[in-house]
Every structure is written in structure tokens, then in C-alpha cells.
Design an enzyme around this catalytic site. Structure first.
Site, PDB file in Angstrom:
ATOM      1  CE  LYS A  69       7.546  -1.989  33.372  1.00 42.88           C
ATOM      2  NZ  LYS A  69       6.380  -1.012  32.890  1.00 42.88           N
ATOM      3  CB  ALA A 134       1.431  -3.485  29.420  1.00 36.86           C
ATOM      4  NE  ARG A 155      -2.301 -13.629  20.547  1.00 38.17           N
ATOM      5  CZ  ARG A 155      -1.051 -13.348  20.344  1.00 38.17           C
ATOM      6  NH1 ARG A 155      -0.735 -12.965  19.301  1.00 38.17           N
ATOM      7  NH2 ARG A 155      -0.088 -13.262  21.239  1.00 38.17           N
TER       8      ARG A 155
END
Ligand code: ATR
Length: 280
Positions: A69, A134, A155
């Protein structure tokens, strides 16, 4: 003699699991559009060549999935505002030797939350978990629906801060409070929790505590099938309404189809059919 079919494909690696050929074939049947759509396994190193070849064969458009992507956004001649913001593309339009990049992932997510799950985003408090590709692909379109607040929690805190910094202009336009929250210090609760991490793929636990779920909250995993199950079970066990990302998959495909063909396919029907197919 009938004219050759317009050809489309999805490129990615791995690609064997892709439901996109089935979805687009159904869209074409139901709208009477004449086209062919296939899956092509394309490793990152071969992507530029594969795209060139497809254009020379007369290909009209492609969907792009992992891991291509970002490269798709880079290789294109022109980009939509959504691609510029996400730094990634999932839909290419090929015309006259030129490639235009768009990103329909966020539109697909928004459509599935608002129409599929029946939860309007305006005025809501949203927690977006993750700050990778994403999450980056959906933050702009989420902001465009003017939620009250979007907190991004990851995270690696620095990635969340960077993603937030890139979207402060859009947040100002929609009057949304946009902030990065530390995973350890997460003590607020939310109407909508979106899991955009790949944590489940490595067998990791849900990366946030259950106190983020306001009673009746919608807990949405952008994945579907077995990788989404742990998150959905966790949400259900804590009183939230859960939803997987199958609707997002169909809706992003519908937006791509609309870009290519100028025709809006019946996505609700195709989503029910796909759910039935996967449950069989
Ligand atoms: P994608 O394109 O699927 O978003 P990515 O760009 O590699 O893939 O991002 C993966 C996301 O899942 C990141 O937000 C990642 O967190 P880090 O930025 O800290 O790496 C998150 N992620 C992956 N495994 C995780 C785990 N076990 N616990 C929490 N978050 C995890």
C-alpha cells in the site's frame, strides 16, 4: 463479436486468501457491469514491474493490499487527499498510461460503522488502537465525520504521537479533540473502540484494558475471521457490542467499484451473502 472485458485485479502477497475477486464479481453481476477481476500475488520487489505489465495489458484498475500500500502511493502519478494523508493507497485507477491512487479503507470503515452497525460518529468518543498502516489509512475519514474526540493509543507511543501530529489540521476542521494516549495510562472510557493493530496475528492479547469500554460501547476489529475472534470475545465478555471488519472489507470494495465504474453496488446484500458463505 463482443468487446474485451475491462480487467481489474487485486495485488498483494500473500493473496490466496483474498475475498476481493468474489466481492467484485458479485458487484458486477448485481449491477450488470461487464468486467473481470482476478487476484495476483505480487511480492514488494516485483511491484513496479507487475503494475507496468498490468497497464500494458490494458488493466483498468487495481486494489492493493499488504505489503504494497505505501509503495502504491509512491509509484502513482497523482494521489487523492486521502492518500496524501494516509501515506498509503488501496485503489489505483489506470488511464492513458497514468496511475491515480486513492484510499477507500477509511470510507469503508466509516460506512460500516455508521450504516452497518448503525452508530453515527458525530459527537462520539473514539479510541483508535494502533498507529501502523491500518490506523493511518482510516484516521482522516474518521475525523471527517466529526466525532467529539479521537484518542490514538499504540504500543510504541512515538508512532501514535506522529500519526496524531499529521492529522491535527483535519481535527481542527472537524472540531474534534485529537490526542495520543499512553497505553499504560489509559483510564478514560469510549463509545467506540477500533482495533487497528496486528497484535492477534502474533497471538498477542487485546492491547488495552477493559475499562476503556463504556457500557454498550461498540468494539470494532478491522480484521475478520479467526484473527478477529479474540478481540470480539473480549468485547462481548465485557458487555460491549462487537463487530468484525468484514463489512469494512465489502464497503471499501464498494467504494473502489464506484470510483472505477461510476456505479454504487448493493454492498449490504453482498455483505450478507459473504457472511453466509464464510459461515457455511
Ligand atoms: P498494519 O499495516 O497492519 O497496520 P503495521 O504498520 O506493521 O501493520 O502496524 C501494526 C500495528 O499493530 C502497530 O500499531 C503495532 O504497534 P507498534 O507500532 O508498537 O509496532 C501494532 N501491534 C502489533 N503487534 C502488537 C502487539 N503484540 N501488541 C500491541 N500492538 C501490536
Amino acid at each position: 463479436m463482443s468487446a474485451a472485458l475491462d480487467t481489474y485485479c487485486v495485488m498483494g502477497d500473500p493473496i490466496a486468501h483474498s475475498r476481493s475477486p468474489w466481492i467484485h464479481a458479485r458487484f458486477a453481476e448485481l449491477t450488470g457491469e461487464r468486467l473481470s477481476y482476478e487476484a495476483r500475488r505480487v511480492p514488494l520487489a516485483d511491484f513496479a514491474d507487475a503494475l507496468r505489465r498490468f497497464a500494458l495489458e490494458g488493466g483498468r484498475g487495481c486494489n492493493i493490499t499488504v505489503p504494497l500500500k505505501r509503495e502504491a502511493a509512491r509509484l502513482s502519478h497523482t494521489r487523492s487527499e486521502r492518500v496524501a494523508q494516509a501515506g498509503a493507497a488501496n485503489t489505483l485507477v489506470l488511464q492513458g498510461g497514468r496511475i491515480h491512487a486513492d484510499n477507500t479503507d477509511g470510507l469503508g470503515l466509516v460506512a460500516d460503522i455508521e450504516q452497518g452497525a448503525g452508530v453515527p460518529l458525530a459527537g462520539r468518543d473514539v479510541l483508535l488502537i494502533g498507529a501502523g498502516g491500518a490506523a493511518a489509512g482510516v484516521l482522516g475519514p474518521l475525523l471527517a465525520r466529526a466525532p467529539r474526540r479521537i484518542a490514538v493509543c499504540n504500543r510504541t507511543a512515538a508512532r501514535a504521537e506522529e500519526l496524531v501530529a499529521r492529522h491535527l489540521g483535519s481535527a481542527k476542521l472537524s472540531k474534534t479533540e485529537l490526542l495520543a494516549l499512553d497505553q499504560q495510562a489509559l483510564d478514560a472510557d469510549f463509545d467506540l473502540i477500533i482495533n487497528a493493530t496486528s497484535s492477534s496475528l502474533s497471538g498477542g492479547p487485546v492491547p488495552v484494558p477493559a475499562r476503556v469500554l463504556r457500557p454498550g460501547a461498540l468494539a470494532y476489529d478491522m480484521m475478520y475471521g479467526p484473527p478477529a475472534q479474540g478481540f470480539l470475545d473480549w468485547a462481548g465478555a465485557h458487555g460491549a457490542v462487537s463487530r468484525d471488519g468484514l463489512g469494512m472489507l465489502v464497503e471499501q470494495a464498494a467504494q473502489s467499484f464506484l470510483l472505477w465504474r461510476g456505479v454504487r453496488p448493493p454492498s449490504t446484500q453482498v455483505l450478507s451473502e459473504l457472511r453466509a458463505l464464510l459461515a457455511a
